[in-house]
Design a protein around this motif. Structure first.
Motif, PDB file in Angstrom:
ATOM      1  N   ARG A   4       0.849  -1.193   0.000  1.00  0.00           N
ATOM      2  CA  ARG A   4       0.000   0.000   0.000  1.00  0.00           C
ATOM      3  C   ARG A   4       0.887   1.247   0.000  1.00  0.00           C
ATOM      4  O   ARG A   4       0.914   2.020   0.944  1.00  0.00           O
ATOM      5  CB  ARG A   4      -0.938  -0.025   1.210  1.00  0.00           C
ATOM      6  N   SER A   5       1.612   1.414  -1.084  1.00  0.00           N
ATOM      7  CA  SER A   5       2.606   2.481  -1.192  1.00  0.00           C
ATOM      8  C   SER A   5       2.040   3.676  -1.967  1.00  0.00           C
ATOM      9  O   SER A   5       0.982   3.580  -2.590  1.00  0.00           O
ATOM     10  CB  SER A   5       3.840   1.949  -1.925  1.00  0.00           C
ATOM     11  N   PRO A   6       2.770   4.809  -1.972  1.00  0.00           N
ATOM     12  CA  PRO A   6       2.333   5.976  -2.749  1.00  0.00           C
ATOM     13  C   PRO A   6       2.773   5.910  -4.209  1.00  0.00           C
ATOM     14  O   PRO A   6       3.064   6.942  -4.826  1.00  0.00           O
ATOM     15  CB  PRO A   6       3.007   7.133  -2.009  1.00  0.00           C
ATOM     16  N   ASP A   7       2.810   4.735  -4.779  1.00  0.00           N
ATOM     17  CA  ASP A   7       3.225   4.549  -6.179  1.00  0.00           C
ATOM     18  C   ASP A   7       2.100   5.006  -7.109  1.00  0.00           C
ATOM     19  O   ASP A   7       1.012   4.418  -7.105  1.00  0.00           O
ATOM     20  CB  ASP A   7       3.559   3.080  -6.410  1.00  0.00           C
ATOM     21  N   ILE A   8       2.358   6.049  -7.881  1.00  0.00           N
ATOM     22  CA  ILE A   8       1.341   6.539  -8.822  1.00  0.00           C
ATOM     23  C   ILE A   8       1.743   6.281 -10.272  1.00  0.00           C
ATOM     24  O   ILE A   8       1.042   6.716 -11.192  1.00  0.00           O
ATOM     25  CB  ILE A   8       1.045   8.040  -8.619  1.00  0.00           C
ATOM     26  N   SER A   9       2.841   5.565 -10.489  1.00  0.00           N
ATOM     27  CA  SER A   9       3.344   5.388 -11.855  1.00  0.00           C
ATOM     28  C   SER A   9       2.373   4.601 -12.733  1.00  0.00           C
ATOM     29  O   SER A   9       2.114   4.970 -13.885  1.00  0.00           O
ATOM     30  CB  SER A   9       4.714   4.711 -11.836  1.00  0.00           C
ATOM     31  N   GLY A  10       1.834   3.515 -12.202  1.00  0.00           N
ATOM     32  CA  GLY A  10       0.891   2.716 -12.989  1.00  0.00           C
ATOM     33  C   GLY A  10      -0.385   3.470 -13.281  1.00  0.00           C
ATOM     34  O   GLY A  10      -0.943   3.392 -14.389  1.00  0.00           O
ATOM     35  N   CYS A  11      -0.858   4.213 -12.298  1.00  0.00           N
ATOM     36  CA  CYS A  11      -2.044   5.056 -12.483  1.00  0.00           C
ATOM     37  C   CYS A  11      -1.800   6.075 -13.590  1.00  0.00           C
ATOM     38  O   CYS A  11      -2.630   6.237 -14.501  1.00  0.00           O
ATOM     39  CB  CYS A  11      -2.366   5.745 -11.163  1.00  0.00           C
ATOM     40  N   LEU A  12      -0.676   6.763 -13.532  1.00  0.00           N
ATOM     41  CA  LEU A  12      -0.372   7.778 -14.539  1.00  0.00           C
ATOM     42  C   LEU A  12      -0.277   7.178 -15.946  1.00  0.00           C
ATOM     43  O   LEU A  12      -0.723   7.787 -16.924  1.00  0.00           O
ATOM     44  CB  LEU A  12       0.927   8.491 -14.194  1.00  0.00           C
ATOM     45  N   ALA A  13       0.291   5.979 -16.024  1.00  0.00           N
ATOM     46  CA  ALA A  13       0.413   5.331 -17.335  1.00  0.00           C
ATOM     47  C   ALA A  13      -0.955   5.137 -17.975  1.00  0.00           C
ATOM     48  O   ALA A  13      -1.133   5.388 -19.182  1.00  0.00           O
ATOM     49  CB  ALA A  13       1.137   4.001 -17.187  1.00  0.00           C
ATOM     50  N   TRP A  14      -1.927   4.708 -17.173  1.00  0.00           N
ATOM     51  CA  TRP A  14      -3.274   4.500 -17.714  1.00  0.00           C
ATOM     52  C   TRP A  14      -3.986   5.810 -18.009  1.00  0.00           C
ATOM     53  O   TRP A  14      -4.691   5.941 -19.014  1.00  0.00           O
ATOM     54  CB  TRP A  14      -4.093   3.620 -16.769  1.00  0.00           C
ATOM     55  N   LEU A  15      -3.802   6.790 -17.145  1.00  0.00           N
ATOM     56  CA  LEU A  15      -4.422   8.086 -17.398  1.00  0.00           C
ATOM     57  C   LEU A  15      -3.875   8.722 -18.672  1.00  0.00           C
ATOM     58  O   LEU A  15      -4.611   9.353 -19.432  1.00  0.00           O
ATOM     59  CB  LEU A  15      -4.202   9.020 -16.211  1.00  0.00           C
ATOM     60  N   ARG A  16      -2.589   8.536 -18.931  1.00  0.00           N
ATOM     61  CA  ARG A  16      -2.002   9.079 -20.158  1.00  0.00           C
ATOM     62  C   ARG A  16      -2.543   8.380 -21.395  1.00  0.00           C
ATOM     63  O   ARG A  16      -2.657   8.992 -22.461  1.00  0.00           O
ATOM     64  CB  ARG A  16      -0.481   8.968 -20.093  1.00  0.00           C
ATOM     65  N   LYS A  17      -2.875   7.100 -21.252  1.00  0.00           N
ATOM     66  CA  LYS A  17      -3.451   6.353 -22.375  1.00  0.00           C
ATOM     67  C   LYS A  17      -4.889   6.766 -22.658  1.00  0.00           C
ATOM     68  O   LYS A  17      -5.309   6.853 -23.821  1.00  0.00           O
ATOM     69  CB  LYS A  17      -3.440   4.849 -22.069  1.00  0.00           C
ATOM     70  N   LYS A  18      -5.644   6.983 -21.606  1.00  0.00           N
ATOM     71  CA  LYS A  18      -7.098   7.092 -21.743  1.00  0.00           C
ATOM     72  C   LYS A  18      -7.656   8.502 -21.570  1.00  0.00           C
ATOM     73  O   LYS A  18      -8.832   8.726 -21.837  1.00  0.00           O
ATOM     74  CB  LYS A  18      -7.771   6.173 -20.714  1.00  0.00           C
ATOM     75  N   THR A  19      -6.829   9.440 -21.078  1.00  0.00           N
ATOM     76  CA  THR A  19      -7.328  10.805 -20.894  1.00  0.00           C
ATOM     77  C   THR A  19      -6.331  11.786 -21.506  1.00  0.00           C
ATOM     78  O   THR A  19      -5.598  11.439 -22.418  1.00  0.00           O
ATOM     79  CB  THR A  19      -7.563  11.114 -19.396  1.00  0.00           C
ATOM     80  N   ASP A  20      -6.314  12.998 -21.013  1.00  0.00           N
ATOM     81  CA  ASP A  20      -5.407  14.016 -21.549  1.00  0.00           C
ATOM     82  C   ASP A  20      -4.740  14.779 -20.409  1.00  0.00           C
ATOM     83  O   ASP A  20      -5.058  14.579 -19.235  1.00  0.00           O
ATOM     84  CB  ASP A  20      -6.157  14.984 -22.475  1.00  0.00           C
ATOM     85  N   ASP A  21      -3.808  15.654 -20.783  1.00  0.00           N
ATOM     86  CA  ASP A  21      -3.052  16.402 -19.779  1.00  0.00           C
ATOM     87  C   ASP A  21      -3.960  17.239 -18.881  1.00  0.00           C
ATOM     88  O   ASP A  21      -3.732  17.345 -17.674  1.00  0.00           O
ATOM     89  CB  ASP A  21      -2.036  17.315 -20.459  1.00  0.00           C
ATOM     90  N   GLU A  22      -4.963  17.862 -19.480  1.00  0.00           N
ATOM     91  CA  GLU A  22      -5.868  18.705 -18.699  1.00  0.00           C
ATOM     92  C   GLU A  22      -6.581  17.894 -17.616  1.00  0.00           C
ATOM     93  O   GLU A  22      -6.712  18.345 -16.471  1.00  0.00           O
ATOM     94  CB  GLU A  22      -6.895  19.358 -19.627  1.00  0.00           C
ATOM     95  N   THR A  23      -7.032  16.707 -17.978  1.00  0.00           N
ATOM     96  CA  THR A  23      -7.721  15.855 -17.006  1.00  0.00           C
ATOM     97  C   THR A  23      -6.779  15.429 -15.891  1.00  0.00           C
ATOM     98  O   THR A  23      -7.138  15.457 -14.706  1.00  0.00           O
ATOM     99  CB  THR A  23      -8.296  14.609 -17.706  1.00  0.00           C
ATOM    100  N   ILE A  24      -5.566  15.031 -16.256  1.00  0.00           N
ATOM    101  CA  ILE A  24      -4.584  14.607 -15.254  1.00  0.00           C
ATOM    102  C   ILE A  24      -4.299  15.745 -14.285  1.00  0.00           C
ATOM    103  O   ILE A  24      -4.279  15.554 -13.062  1.00  0.00           O
ATOM    104  CB  ILE A  24      -3.289  14.113 -15.930  1.00  0.00           C
ATOM    105  N   ARG A  25      -4.084  16.919 -14.816  1.00  0.00           N
ATOM    106  CA  ARG A  25      -3.827  18.072 -13.942  1.00  0.00           C
ATOM    107  C   ARG A  25      -5.016  18.333 -13.024  1.00  0.00           C
ATOM    108  O   ARG A  25      -4.826  18.644 -11.839  1.00  0.00           O
ATOM    109  CB  ARG A  25      -3.533  19.325 -14.776  1.00  0.00           C
ATOM    110  N   ARG A  26      -6.211  18.225 -13.553  1.00  0.00           N
ATOM    111  CA  ARG A  26      -7.396  18.540 -12.759  1.00  0.00           C
ATOM    112  C   ARG A  26      -7.554  17.585 -11.576  1.00  0.00           C
ATOM    113  O   ARG A  26      -7.813  18.029 -10.448  1.00  0.00           O
ATOM    114  CB  ARG A  26      -8.647  18.490 -13.647  1.00  0.00           C
TER     115      ARG A  26
END
Length: 245
Positions: A208-230
């Motif tokens: 249960r670590s603060p690893d966000i790398s896998g999350c970001l990889a999927w968000l980059r595939k399925k959304t856009d920069d604006e959504t990630i920032r929001r």
């Protein structure tokens, strides 16, 4: 171009040592925050559990250990800005406890992070969150993916939002930790603007670590920069500033 900049803000983590089932000691706390920094996280709201009969009447210890952690990070030049809150397990009397200062709001604002039992029904969750709204608080439903009676139904998610609540999802879930079907559902909700925050819900540097790398990889595939920032920076900034989203 994929969004890669640091500056992420985590509004849900258990980094204050010795007060709940998160960090066990100061070393553990420092290591979790250091790992978060290496993931690009630059601010965190520590949210130790508050639960009547389990984690309560410990505000003195929470505040003391929180200040000790801040000093330890400063001494080690780990540049993560910390704020304090609680993750509140909803039960009778929560509003009274908030008013009496027995529970921390998020960064001293009117925002509160609230969780329930996965077995709780939608009506109970909806009415409980609305009680907080009616009392002048702004509830964020913590790791909403854990509540089947909410997350399986888009109209119910919308109903909570329309009544003044916000939705937080754990990064681990977006990375696939709760299965492909759940990830697909959450990505759809993100694309429709029904998710307001991604949080780590970090408890350790292990599973249960603060690893966000896998999350970001999927968000980059399925959304856009604006959504990630929001959902990973801008909405969190508004919480810390006490502003409406």
């Amino acid at each position: 171009m994929a969004y890669t900049q640091a500056g992420f803000i985590d509004i849900h983590c258990h980094i204050v040592f010795g007060v709940d089932d998160g960090a066990r000691d100061l070393k553990d706390s420092v290591n979790i925050v250091k790992m978060a920094y290496n993931q690009g996280i630059r601010e965190m709201i520590a949210t130790p559990h508050f639960e009547t009969g389990v984690y309560e009447d410990n505000q003195k210890e929470i505040h003391e250990n929180f200040e000790t952690l801040k000093k330890a990070l400063e001494a080690r030049a780990i540049k993560v800005k910390l704020h304090l809150g609680n993750e509140i397990y909803y039960s009778y009397g929560v509003v009274d406890n908030l008013e009496k200062g027995k529970i921390n709001t998020l960064a001293g604002t009117r925002y509160v992070l609230v969780e329930f039992s996965p077995a709780d029904g939608f009506k109970y969750i909806k009415e409980s969150l609305y009680e907080l709204v009616s009392a002048g608080y702004i509830p964020i439903l913590a790791h909403a993916e854990r509540f089947p009676e909410v997350i399986k139904y888009e109209d119910r998610v919308k109903a909570l939002i329309e009544e003044g609540s916000y939705i937080q999802i754990n990064a681990h879930t977006i990375a696939g930790g709760s299965g492909m079907m759940m990830r697909r559902r959450i990505i759809k909700y993100i694309q429709k603007g029904l998710v307001h925050f991604v949080g780590t819900d970090a408890h350790s540097t292990g599973r249960r670590s603060p690893d966000i790398s896998g999350c970001l990889a999927w968000l980059r595939k399925k959304t856009d920069d604006e959504t990630i920032r929001r959902i990973m920076i801008e909405n969190q900034k508004k919480v810390i500033a006490g502003e409406y989203i």
